[in-house]
Design an enzyme around this catalytic site. Structure first.
Site, PDB file in Angstrom:
ATOM      1  N   ASP A 279      71.700  -7.639 -18.991  1.00  0.00           N
ATOM      2  CA  ASP A 279      73.042  -7.078 -19.066  1.00  0.00           C
ATOM      3  C   ASP A 279      73.338  -6.788 -20.527  1.00  0.00           C
ATOM      4  O   ASP A 279      73.187  -7.669 -21.381  1.00  0.00           O
ATOM      5  CB  ASP A 279      74.083  -8.051 -18.509  1.00  0.00           C
ATOM      6  CG  ASP A 279      73.995  -8.191 -16.991  1.00  0.00           C
ATOM      7  OD1 ASP A 279      73.222  -7.439 -16.376  1.00  0.00           O
ATOM      8  OD2 ASP A 279      74.702  -9.055 -16.436  1.00  0.00           O
TER       9      ASP A 279
ATOM     10  N   ASP B  31      79.904  -4.768  -5.489  1.00  0.00           N
ATOM     11  CA  ASP B  31      80.355  -6.018  -6.081  1.00  0.00           C
ATOM     12  C   ASP B  31      81.618  -6.444  -5.345  1.00  0.00           C
ATOM     13  O   ASP B  31      82.581  -5.671  -5.258  1.00  0.00           O
ATOM     14  CB  ASP B  31      80.656  -5.830  -7.568  1.00  0.00           C
ATOM     15  CG  ASP B  31      79.464  -5.244  -8.324  1.00  0.00           C
ATOM     16  OD1 ASP B  31      78.325  -5.545  -7.936  1.00  0.00           O
ATOM     17  OD2 ASP B  31      79.688  -4.491  -9.287  1.00  0.00           O
TER      18      ASP B  31
END
Length: 244
Positions: free
Chosen positions: A8, A131
């Site tokens: 990330d 998500d």
């Protein structure tokens, strides 16, 4: 069963967040390309990358870091990339630069026709990132929670040519709390699109859990903090999953 190590990106560095909070970032490596090479050396074949700054901004913000990873790993790692990719031009630019598949998250909810068009033009190279917070889809870098059920959004892409759905339980992400097996497996059984588990993978016990019969409906899982912290032995994990 594929285990995807995660990189990330925030301000050009490899970080992990807690519940998607940018203020809760832990930096693990200032050199994403070196980290990617390390993952390749461990035996991983795929890499899951997210441009966190891009997810909030709605456009790529860590492009240089992504390109450095692609240059450093070449054919050794297949890379899937998400975060701030909201147009066909952006999708095709990353595919041309060597990304194996592009992940569309916010665009999947805001502009589903883009996902279907892209999947039609580039079969097998478009993934949908879903998500969820309490089962509801969150977008804009998880800053907004919609009224859309995760299963309903996933179902809307049946027969569109989407390569995979990456399902993240936000409330578990980065907390080493364990994957939400019930919700993730239920989603995998609800759609024919391959599902990748994300958010909360905490230990080798979770790796073993991936080898259980009911998890056979999953394509794999993403590991972040547990891998960086040494809670998961990469060689042992890959060996276990090679037969799953």
């Amino acid at each position: 069963m594929i285990l995807f190590p995660a990189i990330d990106l925030k301000s050009g560095e490899c970080v992990r967040l807690k519940r998607g909070e940018m203020g809760e970032a832990t930096t693990y490596n200032a050199d994403p390309a070196a980290q990617a090479r390390a993952f390749a050396d461990m035996g991983f074949t795929w890499l899951h990358m997210v441009d966190l700054d891009g997810a909030f901004a709605g456009e790529s913000r860590n492009g240089a870091a992504v390109e450095a990873v692609l240059a450093a790993t070449g054919d050794r790692l297949k890379v899937e990339l998400g975060g701030g990719i909201r147009s066909m031009a952006q999708i095709e630019a990353w595919l041309e630069k060597g990304v194996t598949r592009v992940i569309l998250g916010t665009a999947a909810l805001r502009n589903p026709d883009l996902v279907k068009d892209a999947a039609g033009r580039h079969p097998g190279r478009i993934a949908v990132g879903i998500d969820a917070r309490d089962g509801k889809v969150a977008v804009e870098g998880w800053a907004e929670t919609s009224d859309m059920e995760a299963q309903d959004l996933a179902k809307s892409f049946e027969d569109a040519g989407v390569a995979a759905i990456i399902y993240t339980d936000i409330d578990r992400d980065g907390l080493l709390a364990g994957i939400n097996w019930e919700a993730t497996i239920a989603l995998a059984e609800h759609v024919s699109i391959p599902v990748i588990a994300s958010g909360g993978l905490a230990s080798m016990a979770d790796i073993v859990r991936l080898t259980m019969p009911d998890a056979a409906s999953l394509e794999g899982a993403i590991t972040g903090r547990a891998l960086y912290d040494g809670r998961i032995d990469p060689q042992a994990a890959l060996q276990l999953l090679s037969t799953a």
